[in-house]
Design an enzyme around this catalytic site. Structure first.
Site, PDB file in Angstrom:
ATOM      1  N   HIS A 656       0.828  -1.222   0.000  1.00 43.75           N
ATOM      2  CA  HIS A 656       0.000   0.000   0.000  1.00 43.75           C
ATOM      3  C   HIS A 656       0.860   1.268   0.000  1.00 43.75           C
ATOM      4  CE1 HIS A 656       0.221   0.122   4.515  1.00 43.75           C
ATOM      5  NE2 HIS A 656       0.168   1.424   4.301  1.00 43.75           N
ATOM      6  N   ASP A 708      -0.490  -7.420   1.409  1.00 43.49           N
ATOM      7  CA  ASP A 708       0.102  -6.074   1.455  1.00 43.49           C
ATOM      8  C   ASP A 708       1.626  -6.174   1.599  1.00 43.49           C
ATOM      9  OD1 ASP A 708       0.367  -3.386   1.615  1.00 43.49           O
ATOM     10  OD2 ASP A 708      -0.492  -3.167   3.625  1.00 43.49           O
ATOM     11  N   SER A 802       4.047   2.092   8.342  1.00 37.88           N
ATOM     12  CA  SER A 802       3.737   1.090   7.327  1.00 37.88           C
ATOM     13  C   SER A 802       4.967   0.641   6.570  1.00 37.88           C
ATOM     14  CB  SER A 802       2.772   1.667   6.306  1.00 37.88           C
ATOM     15  OG  SER A 802       1.497   1.595   6.813  1.00 37.88           O
TER      16      SER A 802
HETATM   17  N1  ARG Z   1      -1.342   2.190   7.103  1.00 35.43           N
HETATM   18  C1  ARG Z   1      -0.471   2.840   7.995  1.00 35.43           C
HETATM   19  C2  ARG Z   1       0.677   3.503   7.245  1.00 35.43           C
HETATM   20  O1  ARG Z   1       0.524   3.734   6.082  1.00 35.43           O
HETATM   21  C3  ARG Z   1      -0.012   1.955   9.109  1.00 35.43           C
HETATM   22  C4  ARG Z   1      -1.090   1.735  10.031  1.00 35.43           C
HETATM   23  C5  ARG Z   1      -0.764   0.826  11.115  1.00 35.43           C
HETATM   24  N2  ARG Z   1      -1.771   1.084  12.065  1.00 35.43           N
HETATM   25  C6  ARG Z   1      -1.907   0.464  13.213  1.00 35.43           C
HETATM   26  N3  ARG Z   1      -2.842   0.908  14.016  1.00 35.43           N
HETATM   27  N4  ARG Z   1      -1.154  -0.541  13.533  1.00 35.43           N
HETATM   28  O2  ARG Z   1       1.644   3.948   7.797  1.00 35.43           O
END
Ligand code: ARG
Length: 857
Positions: A656, A708, A802
């Site tokens: 992502h 992902d 992420s």
């Molecule tokens: N999707 C997020 C990013 O792009 C990471 C999210 C992780 N969230 C969590 N509550 N563990 O950085």
């Protein structure tokens, strides 16, 4: 990463004031001529000036801000201080607000001369002093004039701190003058009576930008009316690159400037483009009220108040990524803020931080004396409490705070907590220092009957009142466990032997939630003294590690020193020679288990080569503690995602991260930072690489976040060092028991609504049972995901983490394995909302196929 709660010179030439404009300085035309009408001096009721100042006054700030602050000329460093002083002997006239006026220029030159005298009185300063320029004047409450200046010095490096100290001493000169009212000048007619001098370093953030243009507007607010300021071209054209823009806002004496942001749409990274608001008319670092960047949604109200009758809004932009900018409205409000302190009586009542729901102003103190009728006692609850400030620890609250009976509070406070006092009187003090403000608080007090308190709520033994719903919910809400004692366990809860009630989904999750392990007993179906074989059979414990495959699937031989060879299954490890062995997790465990030794081949991974001796506090990582951690920067945008090094030319991240928009999927848009600890601060061992190729998992689903995972190939191979080292990939059959502790690391946000971290953070989380995770997170959890976190909340990955690693350290070999890639979550750190990670074991074969990674199966 959320955890339960953190100068340099630019080359160029600098011009001196009172010289011609620097040719590189470009004054931009005003976007709307009408808005820039000049203030008519006779018409004070008119909204004042939007004015592009072409006067020499701005030259210094331009050349300073544009060129450099710490220009190294031989051994000397140019240093700039800014500040203000009150001139008691001068009556204010409106023309002082117009820097083009003759009156302004005359007074400015007089003040500059006198400043020279002040510095001349301090030998150290007179030695290095170059010049001062007056940036603005404003009207103080007693009709005198406040002057705002920039002073420039050329200082040998060794004397820098002595000069800082000496500058501070000039504030005392100012103070002395105030008390004694002496003039140091000989010619009385030319002498200004100066007091309340204050000075500080100019905001270092301006130094980093190679700013090449400067634009300034000045506005005076009008009673009962609001005015608008906005970045040039807002919202139709993006703001200009490499520009320093300032808006001087003034209010009438005995008023405050109120500024409300209507729209903010800037680059996300505050190091590149940022708005700063100052409680002065010059950008003195110690008087910054707020810094804003990114896209601020309209539901977050952003209203600021000045301490006096001036405010400075600045916008600094860099070369890349220019966004629409901002629009804000300003007005003036009476200096006196109603409800700042006083006596509060009655059965109940409310009080707030000054200006609530605006952010509270800097430099204010309010004291409330609460007194309820005799026989009753006071309890207090904050339905909102937010007093965060950079550099402030919630432990000692040295900056902005609320003090109750000499107990200080700052940061955040839980809204369900009621503070109970054993007295009918209470003193609450609110204090805000010179810099940074926050939303403040909204408090309710109530009189309670000491024999019967916490009406309608549950009363903890420690006299904290909590919502009754939190009683017997399996969490220690009172913090003394009193809400979890003597419980009748309701539906969805089971009873531990020690009497505690725990949510049923804690049952057999691998973590001893009861504290007496009763929730983890009898989790298998076999009787005591028997081994639970993975294939469902039960065999006697005595058959464990006897060299025979009694279970038939190798379970009874999987945790033994010696592996036996058996038929291959999903639970066995396959050696290079195609033999399958019984031992669980034999890869790189330091023992040769396969006859051909292939389980120990290519194991130069996952260790921290030299243990760093640096001691680190809190949740900030040690330097070199996570040498496989990578920071992925999108060009011009700064840090976007994390990643992990798996070999000298491949890194793993989340799909992502590169799927967001078309730009993200182009290899040339990325910069890879290896061996980085603090964003923006490279060490000699930090390596920056470009990306040659991006391979996104072909089945990645941007809606469900299934699969992902993505691979990036570096443009050239990296040489490993103490701070750059690959992490081991787990074999496809690696077993990660539920409840196992693992580590996550990254530069992500430290609070759900907070900012990205500059220094690498780490946090310890636990692997969560798949069934529990399904129950908590719904059907979105697929076999390619693994959940980890603390069900009590507070510790989690967050935006910006992420793609980064979830590492498991094998206690025997001390090697770390990449077991997860930070993928998604609901908010960050919420109770019963674990973080979701890509389950790397599932992608082992795909990784090997794409990268040719040598590690075994
Ligand atoms: N999707 C997020 C990013 O792009 C990471 C999210 C992780 N969230 C969590 N509550 N563990 O950085």
């Amino acid at each position: 990463m959320e955890v339960a709660e953190p100068e340099s010179g630019i080359e160029g030439s600098m011009k001196h004031p009172d010289h011609d404009l620097d040719p590189s300085v470009q004054f931009l035309p005003a976007s709307d001529e009408k808005k820039l009408e000049k203030r008519s001096l006779s018409l004070r009721t008119m909204l004042l000036i939007g004015l592009v100042v072409l006067a020499s006054v701005t030259t210094l700030i331009v050349t300073l801000l544009v060129c450099n602050f710490h220009l190294r000329t031989g051994e000397k460093i140019r240093k700039v201080f800014s500040g203000s002083m009150t001139i008691a002997s001068q009556r204010f006239t409106d023309s002082y607000e117009d820097s083009n006026s003759r009156q302004f220029k005359e007074l400015a030159s007089q003040v500059s001369k006198q400043m020279k005298d002040i510095y001349n009185n301090v030998p150290l300063l007179s030695r290095y002093y170059i010049s001062s320029t007056i940036q603005a004047f404003s009207e103080s409450s007693n009709d005198s004039v406040v002057a705002y200046y920039l002073s420039e010095f050329s200082v040998p490096e060794s004397q820098l701190s002595a000069v800082d100290e000496a500058i501070r001493s000039t504030e005392q000169i100012g103070a002395l003058r105030k008390s004694r009212r002496v003039n140091l000048e000989h010619k009385p007619t030319n002498t200004l009576l100066i007091y309340s001098m204050m000075s500080g370093a100019v905001d270092a953030r301006f130094i980093n930008s190679s700013l090449n243009s400067h634009y300034m507007e000045s506005h005076h607010s009008h009673p009962g009316k609001t005015g608008i300021i906005q970045s040039p071209g807002f919202p139709d054209t993006p703001y200009f690159p490499n520009m320093y823009t300032e808006w001087q806002l003034r209010a009438d004496p005995n008023h405050r400037v109120q500024l409300e942001f209507i729209a903010v749409d800037l680059e996300d990274d505050c190091r590149n483009d940022f708005i700063r608001v100052y409680d002065s008319l010059v950008p003195t670092e110690s008087q910054v009220i707020t810094e804003e960047c990114g896209n601020i949604t309209p539901n977050k109200k952003l209203v600021f108040l000045s301490s006096g009758n001036v405010m400075l809004v600045t916008l600094v932009t860099n070369e890349e990524k220019n966004f629409p900018g901002f629009r804000a409205q300003y007005s003036q409000v009476a200096a006196e803020i109603p409800g700042c302190g006083g006596k509060l009586t009655g059965m109940k009542g409310t009080f707030t931080s000054p200006g609530f729901s605006s952010h509270y102003p800097p430099q204010i103190q309010c004291v409330w004396d609460i007194e309820v009728s005799t026989g009753k006692q006071v309890m207090l609850n904050f339905s909102r409490f937010s007093m965060h400030e950079p550099g402030q620890s919630p432990k000692n609250c040295t900056k902005d705070y609320v003090e109750i009976n000499s107990n200080r509070m700052c940061g955040s406070q839980p809204t369900n907590k009621v503070h109970v006092f054993e007295s009918s009187k209470l003193t609450v003090k609110f204090f805000s220092d010179m810099s940074y403000v926050d939303e403040g608080f909204f408090a309710q007090f109530e009189a309670y009957d000491p024999h019967h308190f916490c009406p309608g709520r549950f009363q903890c033994d420690n006299r904290v009142c909590i919502d009754s719903k939190l009683q017997c919910d399996g969490y220690n809400d009172c913090e003394d466990m009193s809400d979890e004692k003597d419980c009748v366990c309701e539906e969805f809860y089971f009873r531990c032997k020690n009497g505690l009630c725990k949510p049923k989904h804690f049952f057999c999750d691998g973590v001893d939630d009861c504290g007496d392990n009763t929730d983890e007993e009898n989790c298998g179906h076999c009787e005591a003294g028997q081994v639970d074989c993975r294939n469902g059979r039960c065999v006697s414990e005595q058959k464990k590690c006897d060299g025979h495959n009694d279970c038939g699937d190798g379970t009874d031989e999987s945790e033994c020193a010696k592996a036996i060879v058996l038929s291959c299954s999903e639970f066995t490890f396959k050696c290079k020679n195609e033999e399958c062995i019984s031992k669980q997790n034999p890869r790189c465990d330091g023992e040769k288990d396969c006859d051909d030794g292939s389980d120990e081949a290519d194991c130069d991974c996952g260790t921290v080569p030299y243990k760093s001796s640096r001691i680190v506090g809190g949740e900030i990582a040690g330097e070199g503690e996570w040498p496989w951690q990578v920071s992925l920067h999108l060009k011009g945008e700064g840090h976007v995602c994390g990643a992990s090094i798996i070999s000298n030319s491949w890194i793993i991240t989340a799909a992502h991260c590169i799927h967001e928009t078309n730009r993200y999927s182009q290899a040339e848009q990325w910069e890879v930072y290896l061996g980085l600890h603090t964003q923006g601060e490279s060490n000699t061992w930090t390596v920056q690489k470009s990306v040659k190729q991006i391979i996104c998992h072909p089945a990645y689903n941007p809606v469900s976040f299934n699969h992902d995972i993505a691979l990036m190939k570096l443009d050239s191979s990296v040489i490993f060092n103490q701070y750059i080292w690959p992490i081991c990939l787990p074999s496809a059959t690696r077993v990660l028991p539920v409840g196992q502790s693992v580590w996550i690391s990254g530069w992500g946000k430290t609070r759900e609504h907070g900012n990205l971290a500059t220094v690498l953070h780490k946090a310890e989380v636990r692997i969560i049972n798949d069934t529990v995770c399904h129950q908590l997170m719904g059907d979105d959890i697929s076999p390619g995901m693994i959940c980890a976190g603390l069900l009590t909340g507070g510790v989690d990955a967050c935006q910006g983490d992420s793609g980064g690693p979830m590492s498991y350290m094998d206690p025997g070999s001390k090697r770390s394995f990449l077991v997860g890639v930070v993928s998604w979550g609901e908010g960050c750190g919420q109770r019963e909302k674990p973080g979701i990670y890509t389950r790397v074991t599932k992608y082992r074969n795909w990784i090997r196929e794409k990268t040719g990674h040598p590690l075994g199966s």
